[in-house]
Design a protein around this motif. Structure first.
Motif, PDB file in Angstrom:
ATOM      1  N   MET A   1       0.850  -1.192   0.000  1.00  0.00           N
ATOM      2  CA  MET A   1       0.000   0.000   0.000  1.00  0.00           C
ATOM      3  C   MET A   1       0.890   1.248   0.000  1.00  0.00           C
ATOM      4  SD  MET A   1      -2.745   1.305   2.871  1.00  0.00           S
ATOM      5  CE  MET A   1      -3.348  -0.347   3.200  1.00  0.00           C
ATOM      6  N   LYS A   2       0.950   1.931  -1.149  1.00  0.00           N
ATOM      7  CA  LYS A   2       1.744   3.155  -1.259  1.00  0.00           C
ATOM      8  C   LYS A   2       0.860   4.393  -1.451  1.00  0.00           C
ATOM      9  CE  LYS A   2       5.849   0.884  -3.131  1.00  0.00           C
ATOM     10  NZ  LYS A   2       6.818   0.816  -4.269  1.00  0.00           N
ATOM     11  N   TYR A   3      -0.409   4.161  -1.782  1.00  0.00           N
ATOM     12  CA  TYR A   3      -1.337   5.247  -2.033  1.00  0.00           C
ATOM     13  C   TYR A   3      -2.689   4.887  -1.415  1.00  0.00           C
ATOM     14  CZ  TYR A   3       2.192   6.029  -5.629  1.00  0.00           C
ATOM     15  OH  TYR A   3       3.381   6.214  -6.285  1.00  0.00           O
ATOM     16  N   ILE A   4      -3.345   5.884  -0.827  1.00  0.00           N
ATOM     17  CA  ILE A   4      -4.672   5.655  -0.254  1.00  0.00           C
ATOM     18  C   ILE A   4      -5.611   6.758  -0.701  1.00  0.00           C
ATOM     19  CG2 ILE A   4      -6.061   5.371   1.831  1.00  0.00           C
ATOM     20  CD1 ILE A   4      -3.587   4.532   3.334  1.00  0.00           C
ATOM     21  N   ILE A   5      -6.803   6.353  -1.147  1.00  0.00           N
ATOM     22  CA  ILE A   5      -7.889   7.275  -1.454  1.00  0.00           C
ATOM     23  C   ILE A   5      -8.941   7.119  -0.356  1.00  0.00           C
ATOM     24  CG2 ILE A   5      -9.701   7.899  -3.105  1.00  0.00           C
ATOM     25  CD1 ILE A   5      -7.924   6.528  -5.286  1.00  0.00           C
ATOM     26  N   PHE A   6      -9.156   8.166   0.412  1.00  0.00           N
ATOM     27  CA  PHE A   6     -10.125   8.136   1.506  1.00  0.00           C
ATOM     28  C   PHE A   6     -11.410   8.857   1.125  1.00  0.00           C
ATOM     29  CE2 PHE A   6      -6.250   7.698   4.100  1.00  0.00           C
ATOM     30  CZ  PHE A   6      -6.633   6.734   5.022  1.00  0.00           C
ATOM     31  N   ASP A   7     -12.546   8.212   1.361  1.00  0.00           N
ATOM     32  CA  ASP A   7     -13.799   8.937   1.475  1.00  0.00           C
ATOM     33  C   ASP A   7     -13.715   9.761   2.764  1.00  0.00           C
ATOM     34  OD1 ASP A   7     -16.648   9.564   1.141  1.00  0.00           O
ATOM     35  OD2 ASP A   7     -16.964   8.143   2.772  1.00  0.00           O
ATOM     36  N   LEU A   8     -14.624  10.709   2.935  1.00  0.00           N
ATOM     37  CA  LEU A   8     -14.594  11.543   4.138  1.00  0.00           C
ATOM     38  C   LEU A   8     -15.746  11.217   5.095  1.00  0.00           C
ATOM     39  CD1 LEU A   8     -13.220  13.867   5.684  1.00  0.00           C
ATOM     40  CD2 LEU A   8     -14.758  15.428   4.468  1.00  0.00           C
ATOM     41  N   ASP A   9     -16.979  11.499   4.681  1.00  0.00           N
ATOM     42  CA  ASP A   9     -18.129  11.367   5.574  1.00  0.00           C
ATOM     43  C   ASP A   9     -18.418   9.907   5.906  1.00  0.00           C
ATOM     44  OD1 ASP A   9     -19.207  14.214   5.763  1.00  0.00           O
ATOM     45  OD2 ASP A   9     -19.025  13.946   3.596  1.00  0.00           O
ATOM     46  N   GLY A  10     -18.397   9.585   7.186  1.00  0.00           N
ATOM     47  CA  GLY A  10     -18.634   8.221   7.619  1.00  0.00           C
ATOM     48  C   GLY A  10     -17.410   7.337   7.535  1.00  0.00           C
ATOM     49  N   THR A  11     -16.343   7.828   6.896  1.00  0.00           N
ATOM     50  CA  THR A  11     -15.112   7.056   6.751  1.00  0.00           C
ATOM     51  C   THR A  11     -13.999   7.626   7.610  1.00  0.00           C
ATOM     52  OG1 THR A  11     -15.687   6.391   4.490  1.00  0.00           O
ATOM     53  CG2 THR A  11     -13.369   6.258   5.099  1.00  0.00           C
ATOM     54  N   LEU A  12     -13.743   8.920   7.502  1.00  0.00           N
ATOM     55  CA  LEU A  12     -12.749   9.583   8.346  1.00  0.00           C
ATOM     56  C   LEU A  12     -13.382  10.407   9.452  1.00  0.00           C
ATOM     57  CD1 LEU A  12     -10.045  10.824   5.795  1.00  0.00           C
ATOM     58  CD2 LEU A  12      -9.737   9.084   7.579  1.00  0.00           C
ATOM     59  N   ILE A  13     -14.547  10.993   9.166  1.00  0.00           N
ATOM     60  CA  ILE A  13     -15.225  11.801  10.179  1.00  0.00           C
ATOM     61  C   ILE A  13     -16.626  11.259  10.430  1.00  0.00           C
ATOM     62  CG2 ILE A  13     -13.880  13.862   9.596  1.00  0.00           C
ATOM     63  CD1 ILE A  13     -16.334  14.976   8.166  1.00  0.00           C
ATOM     64  N   ASP A  14     -17.108  11.462  11.644  1.00  0.00           N
ATOM     65  CA  ASP A  14     -18.393  10.894  12.076  1.00  0.00           C
ATOM     66  C   ASP A  14     -19.516  11.890  11.801  1.00  0.00           C
ATOM     67  OD1 ASP A  14     -20.195   9.160  13.119  1.00  0.00           O
ATOM     68  OD2 ASP A  14     -19.640   9.459  15.212  1.00  0.00           O
ATOM     69  N   SER A  15     -19.778  12.106  10.513  1.00  0.00           N
ATOM     70  CA  SER A  15     -20.727  13.146  10.098  1.00  0.00           C
ATOM     71  C   SER A  15     -22.077  12.607   9.633  1.00  0.00           C
ATOM     72  CB  SER A  15     -20.121  13.969   8.950  1.00  0.00           C
ATOM     73  OG  SER A  15     -19.715  13.118   7.892  1.00  0.00           O
ATOM     74  N   MET A  16     -22.206  11.296   9.493  1.00  0.00           N
ATOM     75  CA  MET A  16     -23.443  10.760   8.940  1.00  0.00           C
ATOM     76  C   MET A  16     -24.685  11.096   9.776  1.00  0.00           C
ATOM     77  SD  MET A  16     -22.301   9.897   6.179  1.00  0.00           S
ATOM     78  CE  MET A  16     -23.856   9.393   5.476  1.00  0.00           C
ATOM     79  N   PRO A  17     -24.608  11.133  11.122  1.00  0.00           N
ATOM     80  CA  PRO A  17     -25.800  11.538  11.877  1.00  0.00           C
ATOM     81  C   PRO A  17     -26.295  12.943  11.519  1.00  0.00           C
ATOM     82  CG  PRO A  17     -24.244  10.448  13.324  1.00  0.00           C
ATOM     83  CD  PRO A  17     -23.528  10.668  12.018  1.00  0.00           C
ATOM     84  N   ILE A  18     -25.374  13.838  11.154  1.00  0.00           N
ATOM     85  CA  ILE A  18     -25.754  15.192  10.758  1.00  0.00           C
ATOM     86  C   ILE A  18     -26.550  15.160   9.450  1.00  0.00           C
ATOM     87  CG2 ILE A  18     -24.878  17.465  10.065  1.00  0.00           C
ATOM     88  CD1 ILE A  18     -24.519  16.840  13.020  1.00  0.00           C
ATOM     89  N   TRP A  19     -26.084  14.332   8.504  1.00  0.00           N
ATOM     90  CA  TRP A  19     -26.700  14.305   7.185  1.00  0.00           C
ATOM     91  C   TRP A  19     -28.024  13.555   7.154  1.00  0.00           C
ATOM     92  CZ3 TRP A  19     -25.711  17.416   3.465  1.00  0.00           C
ATOM     93  CH2 TRP A  19     -24.430  17.988   3.356  1.00  0.00           C
ATOM     94  N   ARG A  20     -28.207  12.623   8.062  1.00  0.00           N
ATOM     95  CA  ARG A  20     -29.350  11.715   7.974  1.00  0.00           C
ATOM     96  C   ARG A  20     -30.694  12.454   7.928  1.00  0.00           C
ATOM     97  NH1 ARG A  20     -30.074   6.400   7.965  1.00  0.00           N
ATOM     98  NH2 ARG A  20     -27.836   6.130   7.924  1.00  0.00           N
TER      99      ARG A  20
END
Length: 211
Positions: free
Chosen positions: A1-20
């Motif tokens: 693993m030399k490269y990583i593509i991260f999603d943000l919402d729900g993956t790195l930050i706990d933002s899904m409750p805000i969006w729901r």
């Protein structure tokens, strides 16, 4: 693993409750009925696509940008002040940075409200680029956005891992040929978790499992 593509919402930050509840809040405020399948429809859309859905399908008599602006007003304060990181996320980013892994964020959210969160949480520094589907004009479900992100990082399919939390996104990244690690967010329904577990190469509930 030399490269990583991260999603943000729900993956790195706990933002899904805000969006729901944002779509329901918007429709209720404008006196429109809330479809029973609203969350299933909008979960794979950018905010602008959701606004077009509200206008074109649900009949909201507003331009998409005006809808977007109103919804951003609901969530912007939370991004600026309260949304936390996922458990172990910062420690994992630090560990990968120390190993020389190149990383980027690829998100269906908009730069105007996510950048303040990245700065507040002190993680902006770990990423070579922050990419939004809106700016790219490409989307996750067909995998094209991931390939573009990989090219911008300078990576290859063999050396790049995608981190995602949503089933449609995991499916899109796998279809494009990526290794995918799924972050099982607490807001994901059990039937969706079962689908994700079948698709992803690895599933975690906390980044501490990878440290």
């Amino acid at each position: 693993m030399k490269y990583i593509i991260f999603d943000l919402d729900g993956t790195l930050i706990d933002s899904m409750p805000i969006w729901r509840g944002t779509g329901e809040t918007f429709l209720t405020r404008h006196h429109f009925p809330v479809p029973a399948n609203l969350l299933d429809v909008v979960k794979s859309q950018t905010l602008y696509q959701s606004a077009e859905y509200f206008r074109d399908t649900l009949g909201v008599p507003m331009e998409p940008q005006a809808i977007v602006d109103e919804i951003i007003d609901y969530v912007e304060d939370a991004y600026r002040h309260t949304i936390p990181l996922k458990e172990g996320a910062k420690a994992y980013l630090e560990a990968m940075a120390e190993k020389g892994v190149k990383m980027c964020i690829l998100t269906a959210s908009e730069a105007s409200y996510i950048l303040p969160a990245l700065d507040r949480l002190d993680i902006h520094k770990y990423f070579d680029c922050i990419l939004t589907c809106t700016e790219l004009g490409e989307y996750k479900e067909d995998g094209k956005a991931y390939l573009t992100a990989m090219e911008k990082l300078g990576g290859t399919l063999e050396e790049t891992v995608v981190f995602e939390d949503a089933g449609y996104a995991v499916k899109g990244a796998k279809a494009a040929g990526f290794t995918v690690y799924a972050v099982l967010d607490h807001s994901i329904r059990e039937n969706e978790i079962e689908k994700i577990e079948k698709l992803a190469d690895k599933c975690i509930r906390s980044y501490e499992e990878l440290l």
